[in-house]
Design a protein around this motif. Structure first.
Motif, mmCIF file in Angstrom:
data_model
loop_
_atom_site.group_PDB
_atom_site.id
_atom_site.type_symbol
_atom_site.label_atom_id
_atom_site.label_comp_id
_atom_site.label_asym_id
_atom_site.label_seq_id
_atom_site.Cartn_x
_atom_site.Cartn_y
_atom_site.Cartn_z
ATOM 1 N N SER A 212 10.284 3.905 6.550
ATOM 2 C CA SER A 212 9.677 4.080 5.231
ATOM 3 C C SER A 212 8.205 3.662 5.237
ATOM 4 O O SER A 212 7.363 4.320 4.624
ATOM 5 C CB SER A 212 10.454 3.280 4.176
ATOM 6 N N GLU A 216 5.065 6.251 4.328
ATOM 7 C CA GLU A 216 4.118 5.975 3.248
ATOM 8 C C GLU A 216 2.760 5.564 3.797
ATOM 9 O O GLU A 216 1.716 5.877 3.204
ATOM 10 C CB GLU A 216 4.684 4.892 2.331
ATOM 11 N N ARG A 219 1.023 8.754 4.773
ATOM 12 C CA ARG A 219 0.543 9.480 3.604
ATOM 13 C C ARG A 219 -0.782 8.916 3.121
ATOM 14 O O ARG A 219 -1.733 9.665 2.842
ATOM 15 C CB ARG A 219 1.585 9.410 2.478
ATOM 16 N N GLN A 220 -0.879 7.594 3.033
ATOM 17 C CA GLN A 220 -2.117 6.981 2.571
ATOM 18 C C GLN A 220 -3.251 7.157 3.594
ATOM 19 O O GLN A 220 -4.410 7.367 3.229
ATOM 20 C CB GLN A 220 -1.891 5.503 2.274
ATOM 21 N N ARG A 324 11.748 3.720 0.233
ATOM 22 C CA ARG A 324 10.597 4.394 -0.367
ATOM 23 C C ARG A 324 10.622 4.263 -1.888
ATOM 24 O O ARG A 324 9.576 4.127 -2.531
ATOM 25 C CB ARG A 324 10.571 5.860 0.065
ATOM 26 N N GLN A 325 11.815 4.289 -2.481
ATOM 27 C CA GLN A 325 11.917 4.078 -3.925
ATOM 28 C C GLN A 325 11.527 2.650 -4.281
ATOM 29 O O GLN A 325 10.854 2.412 -5.298
ATOM 30 C CB GLN A 325 13.345 4.359 -4.401
ATOM 31 N N LEU A 327 9.403 0.783 -2.753
ATOM 32 C CA LEU A 327 7.944 0.716 -2.694
ATOM 33 C C LEU A 327 7.333 1.325 -3.950
ATOM 34 O O LEU A 327 6.386 0.766 -4.536
ATOM 35 C CB LEU A 327 7.437 1.455 -1.445
ATOM 36 N N ALA A 328 7.872 2.465 -4.394
ATOM 37 C CA ALA A 328 7.364 3.092 -5.619
ATOM 38 C C ALA A 328 7.584 2.182 -6.820
ATOM 39 O O ALA A 328 6.725 2.090 -7.714
ATOM 40 C CB ALA A 328 8.047 4.436 -5.833
ATOM 41 N N ASN A 332 3.465 0.935 -5.137
ATOM 42 C CA ASN A 332 2.867 1.107 -3.808
ATOM 43 C C ASN A 332 2.021 -0.089 -3.389
ATOM 44 O O ASN A 332 1.081 0.041 -2.604
ATOM 45 C CB ASN A 332 2.038 2.397 -3.747
ATOM 46 N N GLU A 365 11.019 12.979 -3.999
ATOM 47 C CA GLU A 365 9.780 13.109 -3.226
ATOM 48 C C GLU A 365 8.585 13.301 -4.157
ATOM 49 O O GLU A 365 8.697 13.865 -5.234
ATOM 50 C CB GLU A 365 9.895 14.309 -2.268
ATOM 51 N N ASN A 366 7.446 12.774 -3.720
ATOM 52 C CA ASN A 366 6.175 12.924 -4.441
ATOM 53 C C ASN A 366 6.215 12.285 -5.819
ATOM 54 O O ASN A 366 5.745 12.850 -6.804
ATOM 55 C CB ASN A 366 5.790 14.400 -4.570
#
Length: 367
Positions: A212, A216, A219-220, A324-325, A327-328, A332, A365-366
């Motif tokens: 994860s 992420e 992506r950054q 990932r959730q 982190l969201a 982030n 996603e996104n």
């Protein structure tokens, strides 16, 4: 005149740590145990003695241009990992080793014939893991043969990189630089994430968390470089992985139900039904992969699968959406995310698994 490999001050520090580990493992019993740790320690030391400082390699006119470019990019990725992802970089990835093979170690996974729970090897300091790494393919095959003789399903896979969890200064090597730029950077983030949180005896938690961070972080990284559209390639790989995971979940559900009947069904019946499920999975994977532009997680079809393949695949992917959730949920903010992961890791295994499953169900996603 040829000279032997030089040992940098950083390598000298790590050599003293290796001597300490050697002293510790002499207290362990069993020739197999001592032999395993000896190959692991000497294998890592072999990397260290061949390592050269990255700036020196970059500055060497004989270094191929593509290697210089990759190593320069790696230094940028280190800085990004420290400053933007709050990863404990310290002195990792400051030296480079040229390997003669595409993998640095191979991992062995062994699972009983009628189970999906992999055998676990236990180690000092890091607890138990559902795989065992070898610098020597021959040594891995010898151990594999012992498990096969006892009826286990096994799998040996090459590993591009590994983490010493901060015990040593992990080097870069040609396994990294052979990758595309985005995959190299993502792999660096993955291995550094293992330094943040490591839960003994929970390989799935550890690998899903690191994956994860890898996703992420990438992506950054791409967004900061004005290459956000390139994350679509990573998402395409993730989609192939998720599609495969859906197939694996369906197959493992059937296998688990079958294995629960181990006491009531004859072994020949169990084997035949097991093979039917695995063959169906391989065929579904083949049909699915026909729509892909590159091989999927199990490689190009046709594939031969067993309990060990499935166990390994689930370890690296099962809880990635959940992390990932999480982190969201923390905006982030990586330090806050890491603290939440540490707290989650302190919960009993059943509770943290349930929490990650709930988080996974919420993930889209996104976000």
């Amino acid at each position: 005149m040829e000279t032997g490999p030089s040992i940098t001050p950083r390598s000298m520090k790590q050599l003293s740590q290796i001597y300490l580990l050697l002293l510790l493992i002499t207290g362990l019993t069993g020739c197999t145990t001592i032999g395993y740790y000896t190959q692991a320690i000497t294998g890592h030391f072999g990397l260290m003695t061949r390592a050269e400082p990255v700036p020196k390699v970059i500055g060497n006119a004989e270094t191929p241009a593509d290697i210089r470019d990759k190593l320069a990019l790696a230094l940028e990725a280190r800085q990004f990992a420290r400053e933007q992802l709050a990863l404990p970089v310290e002195d990792a990835f400051l030296e480079y080793v040229q390997l003669e093979r595409p993998w640095v170690v191979v991992n062995l996974v062994a699972v009983p014939e009628f189970s999906l729970e992999p055998h676990r090897w236990c180690y000092p300091f890091v607890g138990c893991q559902a795989y065992r790494g070898y610098f020597s393919l021959e040594d891995a095959r010898e151990e594999q043969a012992r498990f096969r003789a006892n009826g286990y399903d096994t799998f040996i896979g090459g590993v591009t990189a590994y983490s010493t969890l901060g015990w040593f200064d992990d080097p870069l090597h040609s396994g990294f630089t052979r990758l595309s730029e985005d995959r190299m950077v993502a792999l660096m983030f993955h291995e550094l994430a293992h330094r943040v949180v490591y839960i003994a005896e929970d390989t799935t938690f550890n690998e899903s968390f690191a994956t994860s961070v890898e996703l992420e972080g990438l992506r950054q990284w791409l967004s900061q470089r004005g290459e956000a559209d390139r994350f679509d390639e990573a998402l395409a790989r993730l989609q192939r992985r998720n599609q495969t995971l859906d197939l694996v979940r369906a197959a493992t559900s059937g296998l688990e139900a079958l294995y629960q009947q181990s006491d009531s069904l004859a072994e020949d019946t169990l084997r035949a039904r097991k093979q039917a499920i695995l063959s169906r999975l391989a065929e579904d994977y083949r049909e699915l992969s026909e729509t892909w532009t590159e091989p999927g997680p199990f490689g190009p079809a046709p594939v031969t699968l067993n309990n060990a393949n499935l166990a390994l695949f689930r370890q690296y992917n099962q809880f990635v959406p959940g992390f990932r959730q999480l982190l969201a949920d923390h905006g982030n903010d990586f330090p806050a995310f890491y603290r939440a992961v540490e707290e989650l890791g302190q919960q009993p295994p059943d509770q943290r698994t349930a929490a990650l499953e709930r988080l996974s169900q919420r993930f889209e996603e996104n976000l």
